[in-house]
Design a protein around this motif. Structure first.
Motif, PDB file in Angstrom:
ATOM      1  N   PRO A 250       0.638  -1.336  -0.058  1.00  0.00           N
ATOM      2  CA  PRO A 250       0.200  -0.237   0.041  1.00  0.00           C
ATOM      3  C   PRO A 250       0.703   1.310   0.052  1.00  0.00           C
ATOM      4  O   PRO A 250       0.469   2.323  -0.708  1.00  0.00           O
ATOM      5  CB  PRO A 250      -1.018  -0.163   1.090  1.00  0.00           C
ATOM      6  N   GLY A 251       1.734   1.452   0.640  1.00  0.00           N
ATOM      7  CA  GLY A 251       2.710   2.588   0.935  1.00  0.00           C
ATOM      8  C   GLY A 251       3.305   2.658  -0.316  1.00  0.00           C
ATOM      9  O   GLY A 251       3.703   3.962  -0.926  1.00  0.00           O
ATOM     10  N   LEU A 252       3.869   1.934  -1.142  1.00  0.00           N
ATOM     11  CA  LEU A 252       4.693   1.888  -2.251  1.00  0.00           C
ATOM     12  C   LEU A 252       3.736   1.923  -3.291  1.00  0.00           C
ATOM     13  O   LEU A 252       4.171   2.761  -4.426  1.00  0.00           O
ATOM     14  CB  LEU A 252       5.472   0.663  -2.337  1.00  0.00           C
ATOM     15  N   SER A 253       2.582   1.814  -3.321  1.00  0.00           N
ATOM     16  CA  SER A 253       1.527   1.719  -4.638  1.00  0.00           C
ATOM     17  C   SER A 253       1.453   3.138  -4.750  1.00  0.00           C
ATOM     18  O   SER A 253       1.417   3.349  -5.817  1.00  0.00           O
ATOM     19  CB  SER A 253       0.480   1.151  -4.110  1.00  0.00           C
ATOM     20  N   SER A 254       1.292   3.982  -3.907  1.00  0.00           N
ATOM     21  CA  SER A 254       0.900   5.323  -4.202  1.00  0.00           C
ATOM     22  C   SER A 254       1.910   6.305  -4.345  1.00  0.00           C
ATOM     23  O   SER A 254       1.886   6.981  -5.330  1.00  0.00           O
ATOM     24  CB  SER A 254       0.133   6.075  -2.861  1.00  0.00           C
ATOM     25  N   TYR A 255       3.219   5.666  -3.735  1.00  0.00           N
ATOM     26  CA  TYR A 255       4.380   6.521  -4.097  1.00  0.00           C
ATOM     27  C   TYR A 255       5.013   6.089  -5.530  1.00  0.00           C
ATOM     28  O   TYR A 255       5.306   7.037  -6.237  1.00  0.00           O
ATOM     29  CB  TYR A 255       5.563   6.277  -3.307  1.00  0.00           C
ATOM     30  N   SER A 256       4.959   4.965  -5.968  1.00  0.00           N
ATOM     31  CA  SER A 256       5.174   4.470  -7.260  1.00  0.00           C
ATOM     32  C   SER A 256       4.354   5.305  -8.380  1.00  0.00           C
ATOM     33  O   SER A 256       4.608   5.497  -9.320  1.00  0.00           O
ATOM     34  CB  SER A 256       5.396   3.237  -7.201  1.00  0.00           C
ATOM     35  N   ALA A 257       2.967   5.249  -8.043  1.00  0.00           N
ATOM     36  CA  ALA A 257       2.190   6.115  -8.864  1.00  0.00           C
ATOM     37  C   ALA A 257       2.296   7.431  -8.911  1.00  0.00           C
ATOM     38  O   ALA A 257       2.668   7.905 -10.243  1.00  0.00           O
ATOM     39  CB  ALA A 257       0.593   5.914  -8.487  1.00  0.00           C
ATOM     40  N   ARG A 258       2.879   8.115  -8.118  1.00  0.00           N
ATOM     41  CA  ARG A 258       3.417   9.451  -7.970  1.00  0.00           C
ATOM     42  C   ARG A 258       4.484   9.553  -8.870  1.00  0.00           C
ATOM     43  O   ARG A 258       4.498  10.698  -9.590  1.00  0.00           O
ATOM     44  CB  ARG A 258       3.472   9.934  -6.518  1.00  0.00           C
ATOM     45  N   VAL A 259       5.307   8.814  -8.399  1.00  0.00           N
ATOM     46  CA  VAL A 259       6.933   8.721  -9.158  1.00  0.00           C
ATOM     47  C   VAL A 259       6.462   8.664 -10.804  1.00  0.00           C
ATOM     48  O   VAL A 259       6.937   9.484 -11.845  1.00  0.00           O
ATOM     49  CB  VAL A 259       7.668   7.778  -8.785  1.00  0.00           C
ATOM     50  N   GLN A 260       5.624   7.914 -11.286  1.00  0.00           N
ATOM     51  CA  GLN A 260       5.457   7.696 -12.498  1.00  0.00           C
ATOM     52  C   GLN A 260       4.648   8.842 -13.411  1.00  0.00           C
ATOM     53  O   GLN A 260       4.966   9.050 -14.438  1.00  0.00           O
ATOM     54  CB  GLN A 260       4.428   6.193 -12.911  1.00  0.00           C
ATOM     55  N   GLU A 261       3.609   9.361 -12.556  1.00  0.00           N
ATOM     56  CA  GLU A 261       2.904  10.509 -13.131  1.00  0.00           C
ATOM     57  C   GLU A 261       3.621  11.549 -13.157  1.00  0.00           C
ATOM     58  O   GLU A 261       3.840  12.311 -14.214  1.00  0.00           O
ATOM     59  CB  GLU A 261       1.754  10.675 -12.163  1.00  0.00           C
ATOM     60  N   LEU A 262       4.763  11.949 -12.296  1.00  0.00           N
ATOM     61  CA  LEU A 262       5.678  12.910 -12.234  1.00  0.00           C
ATOM     62  C   LEU A 262       6.507  12.998 -13.823  1.00  0.00           C
ATOM     63  O   LEU A 262       6.890  13.783 -14.252  1.00  0.00           O
ATOM     64  CB  LEU A 262       6.633  12.966 -11.003  1.00  0.00           C
TER      65      LEU A 262
END
Length: 169
Positions: A74-86
């Motif tokens: 869960p914690g990495l899921s949102s962070y990885s999505a943020r990195v990809q969107e950035l």
């Protein structure tokens, strides 16, 4: 009879006008973007915009992410999505001088071997016999390479800085 014809014509004109406005806005505003997040998470700073607009040669970014594993954390899921969107935002703003490749290194695959060979550091998970990859490799046209071996969540506040520094180098 005349009012039905007038009403039908008005409706047809309204539909045509809506289509024309939609086509015009899609063609005219392809780069217009709004960031409504509280801290402007997806808004690139002026310094970053200056650096990526001044690129004198194309840069390829290879973003390595073990998607299936990221979805289960869960914690990495949102962070990885943020990195990809950035990273997508970087690609859009670079005007064709930056190419983003999103790669999922499956276990025991050639892609995993290439990721490790390029300096991506995998994180061995304690509960499974899997390795989680979450890093970035930037290369230019002459083959020079810079690496973020692993996107550490503790450095989230420096994410834009780290990626921009990699691109600039």
């Amino acid at each position: 009879m005349k009012s039905k014809l007038l009403g039908g014509t008005g409706l047809l004109l309204a539909v045509v006008l809506l289509l024309v406005i939609n086509i015009f806005s899609n063609a005219s505003f392809t780069t217009a973007r709004l960031d409504f997040t509280e801290d402007g998470l997806y808004t690139l700073s002026d310094g970053t915009l200056n650096i990526i607009s001044a690129l004198d040669e194309p840069v390829t970014l290879r973003f390595y992410l073990s998607r299936n594993i990221a979805q289960d954390l869960p914690g990495l899921s949102s962070y990885s999505a943020r990195v990809q969107e950035l990273l997508h935002e970087y690609e859009i703003r670079a005007g064709g001088n930056l190419r983003l490749l999103i790669l999922d290194p499956e276990p025991f695959s050639e892609e995993e071997d290439r990721a490790v060979g390029r300096g991506i550091r995998g994180l061995a998970l304690a509960d499974a016999d899997e390795t989680f990859y979450f890093g970035l490799v930037g290369t230019n046209t002459v083959g020079e390479q810079r690496v973020i071996p692993y996107f550490n969540q503790a450095r989230e506040q420096f994410l834009e800085y780290d990626v921009t520094r990699l691109i600039q180098q």
